[in-house]
Design a protein around this motif. Structure first.
Motif, PDB file in Angstrom:
ATOM      1  N   LEU A 114      61.898  57.429  81.387  1.00 15.71           N
ATOM      2  CA  LEU A 114      60.495  57.351  80.973  1.00 15.71           C
ATOM      3  C   LEU A 114      59.660  58.557  81.395  1.00 15.71           C
ATOM      4  N   PRO A 115      59.682  58.996  82.632  1.00 11.53           N
ATOM      5  CA  PRO A 115      58.829  60.147  83.011  1.00 11.53           C
ATOM      6  C   PRO A 115      59.107  61.416  82.206  1.00 11.53           C
ATOM      7  N   PRO A 116      60.382  61.845  82.009  1.00 11.30           N
ATOM      8  CA  PRO A 116      60.585  63.049  81.192  1.00 11.30           C
ATOM      9  C   PRO A 116      60.116  62.869  79.749  1.00 11.30           C
ATOM     10  N   THR A 117      60.276  61.661  79.205  1.00  8.91           N
ATOM     11  CA  THR A 117      59.847  61.412  77.831  1.00  8.91           C
ATOM     12  C   THR A 117      58.333  61.509  77.725  1.00  8.91           C
ATOM     13  N   LEU A 118      57.633  60.962  78.679  1.00  9.96           N
ATOM     14  CA  LEU A 118      56.166  61.045  78.660  1.00  9.96           C
ATOM     15  C   LEU A 118      55.690  62.492  78.822  1.00  9.96           C
ATOM     16  N   ARG A 119      56.359  63.268  79.667  1.00 10.70           N
ATOM     17  CA  ARG A 119      55.981  64.666  79.827  1.00 10.70           C
ATOM     18  C   ARG A 119      56.174  65.438  78.525  1.00 10.70           C
ATOM     19  N   ALA A 120      57.283  65.173  77.821  1.00 12.72           N
ATOM     20  CA  ALA A 120      57.542  65.862  76.554  1.00 12.72           C
ATOM     21  C   ALA A 120      56.490  65.493  75.510  1.00 12.72           C
ATOM     22  N   LEU A 121      56.109  64.218  75.459  1.00 16.24           N
ATOM     23  CA  LEU A 121      55.068  63.803  74.522  1.00 16.24           C
ATOM     24  C   LEU A 121      53.722  64.414  74.879  1.00 16.24           C
ATOM     25  N   ALA A 122      53.439  64.558  76.157  1.00 16.38           N
ATOM     26  CA  ALA A 122      52.162  65.143  76.585  1.00 16.38           C
ATOM     27  C   ALA A 122      52.082  66.607  76.171  1.00 16.38           C
ATOM     28  N   ARG A 123      53.211  67.310  76.180  1.00 14.20           N
ATOM     29  CA  ARG A 123      53.203  68.702  75.757  1.00 14.20           C
ATOM     30  C   ARG A 123      52.941  68.827  74.257  1.00 14.20           C
ATOM     31  N   LEU A 124      53.401  67.816  73.470  1.00 13.90           N
ATOM     32  CA  LEU A 124      53.192  67.873  72.027  1.00 13.90           C
ATOM     33  C   LEU A 124      51.731  67.637  71.664  1.00 13.90           C
ATOM     34  N   TRP A 125      51.032  66.846  72.426  1.00 15.93           N
ATOM     35  CA  TRP A 125      49.652  66.498  72.118  1.00 15.93           C
ATOM     36  C   TRP A 125      48.719  67.386  72.923  1.00 15.93           C
ATOM     37  N   THR A 126      48.011  68.235  72.214  1.00 18.59           N
ATOM     38  CA  THR A 126      47.017  69.080  72.866  1.00 18.59           C
ATOM     39  C   THR A 126      45.643  68.491  72.629  1.00 18.59           C
ATOM     40  N   LEU A 127      44.648  69.042  73.283  1.00 19.53           N
ATOM     41  CA  LEU A 127      43.291  68.529  73.138  1.00 19.53           C
ATOM     42  C   LEU A 127      42.780  68.730  71.706  1.00 19.53           C
ATOM     43  N   SER A 128      43.078  69.867  71.124  1.00 20.73           N
ATOM     44  CA  SER A 128      42.624  70.097  69.744  1.00 20.73           C
ATOM     45  C   SER A 128      43.321  69.152  68.771  1.00 20.73           C
ATOM     46  N   GLY A 129      44.609  68.833  69.032  1.00 18.28           N
ATOM     47  CA  GLY A 129      45.324  67.883  68.167  1.00 18.28           C
ATOM     48  C   GLY A 129      44.733  66.486  68.247  1.00 18.28           C
ATOM     49  N   VAL A 130      44.347  66.083  69.447  1.00 19.69           N
ATOM     50  CA  VAL A 130      43.747  64.753  69.611  1.00 19.69           C
ATOM     51  C   VAL A 130      42.388  64.699  68.920  1.00 19.69           C
ATOM     52  N   VAL A 131      41.578  65.771  69.045  1.00 15.95           N
ATOM     53  CA  VAL A 131      40.269  65.789  68.390  1.00 15.95           C
ATOM     54  C   VAL A 131      40.443  65.769  66.874  1.00 15.95           C
ATOM     55  N   ARG A 132      41.399  66.550  66.360  1.00 16.41           N
ATOM     56  CA  ARG A 132      41.654  66.572  64.921  1.00 16.41           C
ATOM     57  C   ARG A 132      42.086  65.189  64.433  1.00 16.41           C
ATOM     58  N   LEU A 133      42.973  64.511  65.202  1.00 12.37           N
ATOM     59  CA  LEU A 133      43.436  63.175  64.826  1.00 12.37           C
ATOM     60  C   LEU A 133      42.275  62.185  64.827  1.00 12.37           C
ATOM     61  N   GLY A 134      41.389  62.273  65.824  1.00 18.10           N
ATOM     62  CA  GLY A 134      40.226  61.378  65.878  1.00 18.10           C
ATOM     63  C   GLY A 134      39.292  61.584  64.716  1.00 18.10           C
ATOM     64  N   ALA A 135      39.040  62.861  64.348  1.00 18.20           N
ATOM     65  CA  ALA A 135      38.149  63.151  63.216  1.00 18.20           C
ATOM     66  C   ALA A 135      38.748  62.641  61.914  1.00 18.20           C
ATOM     67  N   ARG A 136      40.062  62.812  61.739  1.00 20.84           N
ATOM     68  CA  ARG A 136      40.726  62.335  60.530  1.00 20.84           C
ATOM     69  C   ARG A 136      40.658  60.804  60.454  1.00 20.84           C
ATOM     70  N   ALA A 137      40.882  60.133  61.602  1.00 19.96           N
ATOM     71  CA  ALA A 137      40.828  58.663  61.614  1.00 19.96           C
ATOM     72  C   ALA A 137      39.429  58.171  61.286  1.00 19.96           C
ATOM     73  N   LEU A 138      38.401  58.848  61.797  1.00 21.36           N
ATOM     74  CA  LEU A 138      37.022  58.461  61.503  1.00 21.36           C
ATOM     75  C   LEU A 138      36.691  58.646  60.030  1.00 21.36           C
ATOM     76  N   ALA A 139      37.154  59.751  59.434  1.00 12.88           N
ATOM     77  CA  ALA A 139      36.896  60.004  58.015  1.00 12.88           C
ATOM     78  C   ALA A 139      37.597  58.976  57.139  1.00 12.88           C
ATOM     79  N   GLU A 140      38.860  58.674  57.449  1.00  8.64           N
ATOM     80  CA  GLU A 140      39.598  57.675  56.660  1.00  8.64           C
ATOM     81  C   GLU A 140      38.978  56.292  56.808  1.00  8.64           C
ATOM     82  N   GLY A 141      38.542  55.951  58.015  1.00  6.69           N
ATOM     83  CA  GLY A 141      37.892  54.658  58.222  1.00  6.69           C
ATOM     84  C   GLY A 141      36.599  54.545  57.450  1.00  6.69           C
ATOM     85  N   SER A 142      35.814  55.619  57.430  1.00 10.52           N
ATOM     86  CA  SER A 142      34.554  55.617  56.672  1.00 10.52           C
ATOM     87  C   SER A 142      34.823  55.481  55.181  1.00 10.52           C
ATOM     88  N   ARG A 143      35.843  56.182  54.687  1.00 13.15           N
ATOM     89  CA  ARG A 143      36.188  56.093  53.267  1.00 13.15           C
ATOM     90  C   ARG A 143      36.629  54.667  52.910  1.00 13.15           C
TER      91      ARG A 143
END
Length: 179
Positions: A88-117
């Motif tokens: 579990l710890p190595p898997t979580l570390r690998a996933l954390a490297r894939l998700w950056t702050l800009s990726g999370v913000v982009r995902l949140g904005a996309r989810a908000l736009a789709e929800g509004s639509r």
């Protein structure tokens, strides 16, 4: 200290005499004294278990861990938990490297736009259904349509009553097969 059996017999005799002579206060006191002289009754230990066992109603006492399959499942669960704790710890570390702050913000904005639509689509569909209901309710509120609906309801009610009477009237014991 409990009264002796001689005292219990005296209390019983006093109670019977008081009852015969309609002296209710003395009869009540003598009856309480008689009951106080009785020995306390309690079933022997294990009485209910013996009765249930003799009647065949007592469930079997089974050892939960006697089953080989259950023990195997428990061992496999412990192994899976151990492997999960290791990986579990190595898997979580690998996933954390894939998700950056800009990726999370982009995902949140996309989810908000789709929800509004989706919300806008649901609201426009609701508005269309509301206007359709308003358009259909106007002709149904005329006296002629209400009379036709009432007549249809009356006919269906009478048909149901006739059918129920027909079915219950044909029932008899002659249709039941003997055992």
């Amino acid at each position: 200290m409990r009264p002796s059996s001689h005292d219990a017999h005296d209390a019983l005799n006093r109670w019977l005499a008081a009852e015969r002579e309609s002296r209710s206060e003395e009869a009540d006191a003598a009856l309480r004294e008689t009951f106080a002289a009785l020995p306390p009754l309690a079933p022997a230990a294990g009485f209910a278990d013996r009765v249930l066992a003799r009647a065949g109603l007592q469930p079997e006492q089974r050892d939960v861990f006697a089953s080989r399959a259950l023990r195997l499942v428990l061992v496999l669960s412990l192994i899976a938990t151990s492997l999960g704790a290791i990986w579990l710890p190595p898997t979580l570390r690998a996933l954390a490297r894939l998700w950056t702050l800009s990726g999370v913000v982009r995902l949140g904005a996309r989810a908000l736009a789709e929800g509004s639509r989706g919300l806008a689509t649901a609201l426009s569909l609701g508005e269309w259904l509301f206007s359709l209901g308003r358009a259909l309710s106007a002709p149904l509120m005329t006296p002629q349509v209400m009379a036709a609906l009432t007549a249809g309801l009356l006919v269906s009610g009478l048909a149901f009553r006739f059918l129920r009477d027909q079915l219950t009237g044909e029932r008899s014991l002659s249709y039941v097969d003997p055992l």
